[in-house]
Each structure stands twice: as C-alpha cells, then as structure tokens.
Scaffold this motif. Structure first.
Motif, PDB file in Angstrom:
ATOM      1  N   ALA A   1       4.340  21.272  -8.439  1.00  0.00           N
ATOM      2  CA  ALA A   1       3.354  21.091  -7.320  1.00  0.00           C
ATOM      3  C   ALA A   1       2.404  19.877  -7.740  1.00  0.00           C
ATOM      4  O   ALA A   1       1.670  19.363  -6.650  1.00  0.00           O
ATOM      5  CB  ALA A   1       2.537  22.265  -7.187  1.00  0.00           C
TER       6      ALA A   1
ATOM      7  N   GLN B   1       2.333   4.774  -1.304  1.00  0.00           N
ATOM      8  CA  GLN B   1       1.845   5.984  -2.151  1.00  0.00           C
ATOM      9  C   GLN B   1       3.170   6.754  -1.668  1.00  0.00           C
ATOM     10  O   GLN B   1       3.216   7.158  -0.680  1.00  0.00           O
ATOM     11  CB  GLN B   1       0.530   6.533  -1.595  1.00  0.00           C
ATOM     12  CG  GLN B   1      -0.735   5.551  -1.973  1.00  0.00           C
ATOM     13  CD  GLN B   1      -1.076   5.722  -3.303  1.00  0.00           C
ATOM     14  OE1 GLN B   1      -1.268   4.817  -4.113  1.00  0.00           O
ATOM     15  NE2 GLN B   1      -1.359   6.965  -3.860  1.00  0.00           N
ATOM     16  N   PRO B   2       3.527   7.463  -2.894  1.00  0.00           N
ATOM     17  CA  PRO B   2       4.643   8.677  -2.504  1.00  0.00           C
ATOM     18  C   PRO B   2       4.135   9.710  -1.999  1.00  0.00           C
ATOM     19  O   PRO B   2       3.109  10.129  -2.099  1.00  0.00           O
ATOM     20  CB  PRO B   2       5.183   8.955  -3.894  1.00  0.00           C
ATOM     21  CG  PRO B   2       4.142   8.110  -4.832  1.00  0.00           C
ATOM     22  CD  PRO B   2       3.316   6.982  -4.362  1.00  0.00           C
ATOM     23  N   ASN B   3       4.533  10.326  -0.866  1.00  0.00           N
ATOM     24  CA  ASN B   3       4.297  11.689  -0.247  1.00  0.00           C
ATOM     25  C   ASN B   3       4.454  12.430  -1.446  1.00  0.00           C
ATOM     26  O   ASN B   3       5.360  12.921  -1.705  1.00  0.00           O
ATOM     27  CB  ASN B   3       5.271  11.836   0.735  1.00  0.00           C
ATOM     28  CG  ASN B   3       4.881  12.979   1.536  1.00  0.00           C
ATOM     29  OD1 ASN B   3       4.919  14.136   0.828  1.00  0.00           O
ATOM     30  ND2 ASN B   3       4.386  13.009   2.694  1.00  0.00           N
ATOM     31  N   THR B   4       3.237  13.323  -1.709  1.00  0.00           N
ATOM     32  CA  THR B   4       3.150  14.325  -2.554  1.00  0.00           C
ATOM     33  C   THR B   4       4.125  15.540  -2.328  1.00  0.00           C
ATOM     34  O   THR B   4       4.506  16.029  -3.292  1.00  0.00           O
ATOM     35  CB  THR B   4       1.512  14.992  -2.483  1.00  0.00           C
ATOM     36  OG1 THR B   4       0.806  13.981  -2.286  1.00  0.00           O
ATOM     37  CG2 THR B   4       1.300  15.707  -3.785  1.00  0.00           C
ATOM     38  N   ARG B   5       3.949  16.003  -1.128  1.00  0.00           N
ATOM     39  CA  ARG B   5       4.715  17.174  -0.707  1.00  0.00           C
ATOM     40  C   ARG B   5       6.522  16.859  -1.157  1.00  0.00           C
ATOM     41  O   ARG B   5       7.123  17.583  -1.594  1.00  0.00           O
ATOM     42  CB  ARG B   5       4.678  17.428   0.688  1.00  0.00           C
ATOM     43  CG  ARG B   5       3.299  17.602   1.398  1.00  0.00           C
ATOM     44  CD  ARG B   5       2.641  18.700   1.099  1.00  0.00           C
ATOM     45  NE  ARG B   5       1.256  18.604   0.782  1.00  0.00           N
ATOM     46  CZ  ARG B   5       0.563  19.694   0.828  1.00  0.00           C
ATOM     47  NH1 ARG B   5       0.703  20.987   1.007  1.00  0.00           N
ATOM     48  NH2 ARG B   5      -0.858  19.491   0.535  1.00  0.00           N
ATOM     49  N   ALA B   6       6.746  15.790  -0.743  1.00  0.00           N
ATOM     50  CA  ALA B   6       8.194  15.375  -0.826  1.00  0.00           C
ATOM     51  C   ALA B   6       8.442  15.296  -2.413  1.00  0.00           C
ATOM     52  O   ALA B   6       9.539  15.877  -2.779  1.00  0.00           O
ATOM     53  CB  ALA B   6       8.747  14.070  -0.215  1.00  0.00           C
TER      54      ALA B   6
ATOM     55  N   ASN C   1       0.674  -1.287   0.170  1.00  0.00           N
ATOM     56  CA  ASN C   1       0.129  -0.047   0.000  1.00  0.00           C
ATOM     57  C   ASN C   1       0.768   1.324   0.124  1.00  0.00           C
ATOM     58  O   ASN C   1       0.267   2.205   0.783  1.00  0.00           O
ATOM     59  CB  ASN C   1      -0.938   0.048   1.158  1.00  0.00           C
ATOM     60  CG  ASN C   1      -2.128   0.411   1.067  1.00  0.00           C
ATOM     61  OD1 ASN C   1      -2.543   0.902  -0.176  1.00  0.00           O
ATOM     62  ND2 ASN C   1      -3.246   0.147   1.695  1.00  0.00           N
TER      63      ASN C   1
ATOM     64  N   LEU D   1       8.467  18.712  -3.878  1.00  0.00           N
ATOM     65  CA  LEU D   1       9.751  19.295  -3.597  1.00  0.00           C
ATOM     66  C   LEU D   1      10.810  19.096  -4.229  1.00  0.00           C
ATOM     67  O   LEU D   1      11.684  19.850  -4.916  1.00  0.00           O
ATOM     68  CB  LEU D   1       9.958  19.041  -2.151  1.00  0.00           C
ATOM     69  CG  LEU D   1      10.930  20.048  -1.493  1.00  0.00           C
ATOM     70  CD1 LEU D   1      10.742  21.380  -1.494  1.00  0.00           C
ATOM     71  CD2 LEU D   1      11.344  19.538   0.184  1.00  0.00           C
TER      72      LEU D   1
ATOM     73  N   GLU E   1      -3.808  17.548  -8.249  1.00  0.00           N
ATOM     74  CA  GLU E   1      -4.877  17.817  -7.518  1.00  0.00           C
ATOM     75  C   GLU E   1      -5.420  19.203  -7.812  1.00  0.00           C
ATOM     76  O   GLU E   1      -4.997  19.865  -8.713  1.00  0.00           O
ATOM     77  CB  GLU E   1      -4.269  17.857  -6.117  1.00  0.00           C
ATOM     78  CG  GLU E   1      -3.803  16.551  -5.480  1.00  0.00           C
ATOM     79  CD  GLU E   1      -3.237  16.537  -3.969  1.00  0.00           C
ATOM     80  OE1 GLU E   1      -2.491  17.617  -3.621  1.00  0.00           O
ATOM     81  OE2 GLU E   1      -3.245  15.408  -3.524  1.00  0.00           O
TER      82      GLU E   1
END
Lengths: 342, 342
Positions: free
Chosen positions: A58, A45-50, A43, A53, A95
């Motif tokens: 974005a 999912q890559p962290n969007t924020r990281a 399960n 960055l 998003e």
DNA sequence: TTGACTATCCAAAGCGCTTTGACTGACATG
DNA sequence: CATGTCAGTCAAAGCGCTTTGGATAGTCAA
C-alpha cells in the motif's frame, strides 16, 4: 500523463520504462537516463493506487487515533510524534493514513485498514495494560510497532517505550531527598500502561523509604489542564496537605501550578512540582533554566525511532520483534525546593 | 476474501455482487439480501486501492501540514481540527491522508498528492496573506477548502474562517473600556493571514479612540509558551510598561501569565490578559468561570464544518465556491480588570 | 401470437501499474 | 559453423474492483 503515454512518447514498452524508473538492472544506462529525463520533463508521477494494486504494497502507514469521548480530543502529543515519524516515512515513499476512532471501536478500525489493504503497517498509540490490539494485529499478520508497552501482554511484539517506572521512581526519590513526605501523584488514566508504570515507580520509591502511598494524594484522569488544577486545589485544601506534586504531563502541571498560585503559595517554595515533559515544540520547558523540574523524553524522537523500526519490520517480514527502551532524563528546574518546615 | 471468491461462493457474477453491495437497482431485493448477508458473514471488505483505481476516486482527503522549521512542530490546533473533521469523513467513507512538509515545500506536496491520485480533495491549513497554494489548487482542478483566508487572493475559492479582525477589535475595545491605554499585542506570525487580521482589528480599535499603536508593544512570532513569556517579560521591564496584553493563543497566554507572576503582578489586577481561545480539548479555558477573558471559537467545530464543505464540493464539482465566516464569542474571565491607576 | 418492455443477471473491458516469460541480436566459445 | 551466453527489450497477464453492453426469461398489451 501516465505510463502508457510516457512509454509511447519514448518509443519504448511500458515494461522498460517501468524498470528504468524503478532502478532495475535489466535496462541500459543510456535508456534509463533518457527515460528519467523524459519523466522529469513531462512531470510524470506513477499513480499510487495502481502501483499498490499491482505490487500488493500500500505504501502507507496507518495511525489509529482514539478520540477520548469525554473530552473529544486527540492526544496532544500526537502532533509531535507524527512530526518525528513523518520525514522517515516520506523518505521511504510512504504516505500516512490516519483513522480516528471513538474510544474502543479501535479493533474494527484495525481490521478494516488491513482488509481494505489501505496500509502496510501500523503504529499502535496509547497501549493499555491489557491490550487486545496486540494479539489482533499479530493474528492479522500486519507489521506493527507499539508506542509504549502492554504490561499484561506475554507474547512477543515490537515496541518502543520510555522507562516510565524508573523515571517516576527517580523523580520521587528526588523529592524525598528534598525532605518531602507528603507527595501527590497527579497521574494519567491508569488503565493506560504508561500511567500504571509511573504509579508503580512512585510507589516503589516510597516503599523503599518505608512510606505508604496515601490514596488521598493520588489521582488518575485524562491529562488536561483543568484536571491538574482541580486535583491540586482539592488536595491543597486538605488539612494535611501535600508539599509536592508529581505530575504526568506539562499541560496538567500548568493546571497544578495555577492551583498553587491560587492558594497563595510559591512554586518551588510552598509547593514543589515535578512533571513529565514530552518536549513538545509549542510547550518547551523553558530554555536555559527549565520551568519545571521534569523527567524529559522527546516524543518527536520517539516518533522518529518508532517509524524506523516499523519500516524495518515491513522490509523484513520474518524478523524478530524489536524493542527499544529510552531513559527519561531528570532535569532540575525552578519548581522544586526543600520541603517547607511544618 | 475478495470479490471473485465471494461471487463464486454465491454462484453469482462479480457484476451482480458488486451492484448488490453498492446499492444499484438492477438487482432483486432477494439477491441483494443474500449477498449482503454473505459479505457480512465472510467478512468481506472491498480493497480500497482496487476500488479507487476502478472508479477514479481516491476516497481520501489530504491534509498537508507544514512543519515549522524553527520549532519542528505541528500546529497544536491540528489535533482538534482533525478530531472535528474525522467523523464527517469516515461517515462518508473517506480516509485521511496527511502529508508533512517542511515549511515552503508545500506546493510540491500538493502537486504530488494530486498527480499520484492519492486524494480527492484537500484542506489548506494556515493560509498566508498571499498564498500561492490557492491558485495552484485551482489550476490543478482539485477541490479544496481553506481553513482561514488569504487576504491578497482576489479570485474565488471556498473557505471557512473566523472573524479574526472583529474578534480582536472587540477585545481591544473591551480593554479600552476598562481604562487600559497601554495595550500589548502578542501576535502570531504576521505573514499568516489570521495574525494579520487580528492586528488590523487591534489597530482599528485603537485608532477609533485616537490612540496610536506603539511598536514597542507589538510582537509577532510562532505561538509557543516561551515566546509569550519572553515577550511579556521584556515589555514588563519597560519604563512605560503595558497594563494589558492581547494574546493570540492560550499556550502563549500561559507564557504571558508566567511572566506576569514572575514580575510580582497579579492577573486581572496589575496586568490584564485577553487571549484567543481555540477551545482545545486538553486546554479548556476553565469551566464555570473562564481562566482568561477570551475570544473563543472552537477549532473542532471549524473542522466539522470545513470537512462538510469539502465533501459537498467533491460531490458537486461544478458548484460555486462556498464561504463561511464564524464569529468568535467574547467571554469574560478573571484575567481582566480595570487599568491600575498610574 | 407477437413485439415491446422489464427485471435480472453476466462476460468482458478497463483503471494504471508491475512482473513473468519469451524474444532478439551480438558476441564468445568450442 | 553450431552452440551457448547475455544484455536489452517487449507482449501480455494479472492485481481487485467498476461499468458497459449485451443476454435471457418473464410479463403484458395489442
């Protein structure tokens, strides 16, 4: 579960796992499969924020919604527009960030979205004739698509609009052909570009038949139901009252209809109405027989198209601005009829 | 302009500049002032992504909007809800992320928002009676507030709702007092919790007067204009037709009114209508005299309150779930009158 | 004079990811 | 056999910020 844990679990480096998941060719098919299965199973999912960055992207699109201070409302077509745009965005992994702004503070909102790195592109809603947001966004270098146009803007920019002038010109001609001579225009706010163009179409059609627009029969306000009601009621109380109304939105047309009924007239007999119809999901203009004769153009479709244009612009930053002009369809319903003999 | 550049420009370390801007006490007032002025002058804004990566807080609130597959529409009250919530969010420095989801794929959407670290909290829209999202979010440990309630959910959770049952009970009593005996219920989808409760209120009021609800006079569908029109038209064609309609939304009530007019009846005379009124900006229920007698409750206000509740939950993660029940106001308009003598 | 504070600042690690540049064998080429 | 090529892999740097754990200098009581 993050990349580090996943890669340790697999006995691979973060590099390889990252590449495997993002479809880079430098990784064997066998490894890729193994990685994908593990990611699925755990399960991951890559962290969007990281991610954003690291990439500088974005992976989000900004929608700045002005809130009208007089009615504290968000434009009711927005829901449908975003419903159209939404699937295009999410298919591409973007998003949606929305930012609500009281009236004219929009410029600041755009600046902040950009500087904070919150979005890769922006849809500009509700352009006015002269709109400072367009040069601003051009300066910022942030990809954007305008839903509508800005008549006074001379430089190039991407937009998607409907042919508002032509639509209202045709609608007016239709009424003239039915014998109407006193036609009222219940328009949106005329510093908004769409309303300005609609008025231009209306006046053009009149002038083509050597008729002068009567200021007493022209209104311009925010398109609420109550506005339509009041405007129509006042006009119907005039000595020389209009026999037809050209209205800028279904909601407002519903108010106009209410005034017509209140005056004891029948729609399509004593008074005719043509409205613009955004084809909103919750407010369909009838099914087989349209309620109102209308200039119809789906705002959901506009959302789909605009989103696709914006994503193109983001993918190919150097590209020429794109434009798209949609024609509204004139659909004939039960709300129009021959001018009453006076 | 980023932190590094700003701090170099000031001859300070990144640490000090960061602390100065975020109001930490370990920095002299003099330095803080100098830093703030420079930040202002150089137009510095911290990068949201980097900030949230470092802090672990996303500084964003998620709104997942189900798109009804049958009408491809977003619930029209959403605009007003978000207009209410928006300023609360932005005052607290939160962005709004919206995620559109076809029907029941919502669970996945919540999971992804959470795992990707995109949001710090979620507003749950349109709860059904038994709603799997509530235990899911509880499991995930993501703060959330439900706009509405889920009747079948036994565990604790935060919600803000209006007293739907009481509102429709009162509305029904009001009609009964006017002498109406055949009252139709034009409800929303009854797997939605609000619609279920409204029906319960309606039936309770009838039973209290020893009247049995008539299935032929009860409908449950998505609340569009056309639905109201069709339902009312069909019922008015019945031999033993209703003298009053209790309707779940203004938009639908407008359709009902259309059917009443078409049948040659007058609103408030031949047929009475009470509707629920969300007090939407573009669709106000009249000004001095309400158009429709209605159970009114501002959805914009609900948005404000729900946002405040959610931010509280985020600030204080260990806190007890909060709940808030708003009473709808019964406002008397021109759409109701005594039952016609049969 | 000394030790204990306090006020003020900083270097460096770390958030979770991508991407650069380099390394390792395996294999083909001359 | 030396050399070059290439597929597959990895260590480490870097994205822009926060935060930990010092460091430094000044103050003050003992």
């Amino acid at each position: 579960m993050n990349l580090k844990q996943l890669s340790r679990h697999l006995g691979l480096s973060q590099t390889t796992v990252s590449r495997a998941l993002n479809g880079y060719p430098e990784v064997s098919e066998q490894t890729r499969l193994r990685v994908q299965q593990a990611a699925e199973a755990l399960n991951y999912q890559p962290n969007t924020r990281a991610k954003s960055l690291a990439t500088g992207r974005a992976q989000a699109i900004g929608h700045v919604l002005p809130i009208s201070s007089s009615h504290e409302m968000v434009n009711p077509v927005f829901g449908d527009f975003i419903a159209g745009a939404g699937s295009t965005y999410s298919d591409a992994g973007y998003e949606i960030v929305i930012s609500l702004v009281k009236d004219r503070a929009e410029e600041r909102a755009y600046r902040e979205l950009h500087r904070r790195g919150s979005v890769d592109g922006i849809i500009v809603h509700g352009p006015r004739m002269k709109d400072p947001r367009i040069p601003l966004l051009r300066d910022l270098g942030l990809p954007f698509v305008v839903h509508g146009r800005a008549s006074d803007e001379t430089g190039p920019y991407s937009w998607l609009d409907i042919n508002n002038q032509r639509a209202f010109e045709r609608a007016t001609e239709f009424l003239l052909d039915l014998g109407h001579r006193r036609i009222a225009l219940i328009n949106g706010l005329e510093f908004m570009d769409f309303a300005y163009r609609r008025r231009a179409g209306f006046e053009k059609a009149l002038r083509n038949r050597d008729l002068a627009p009567d200021p007493a029969l022209m209104r311009s306000e925010e398109m609420t139901e109550i506005y339509g009601f009041r405007a129509a009621r006042e006009m119907l109380a005039l000595e020389n009252r209009p026999t037809a109304f050209l209205v800028s939105s279904m909601i407002t047309a519903i108010g106009v209809r209410r005034a017509i009924h209140e005056a004891g007239l029948e729609l399509g007999r004593g008074a005719s109405v043509i409205t613009h119809d955004d084809d909103l999901g919750y407010l369909r203009n009838g099914h087989s027989v349209p309620i109102f004769t209308a200039t119809r153009s789906s705002v959901r479709l506009a959302g789909e198209r605009a989103a696709a244009m914006l994503l193109d612009c983001i993918r190919d930053p150097g590209c020429e601005p794109k434009t798209q002009l949609l024609e509204a369809e004139l659909i004939i319903g039960a709300s129009t009829g021959p001018a009453p003999q006076g």
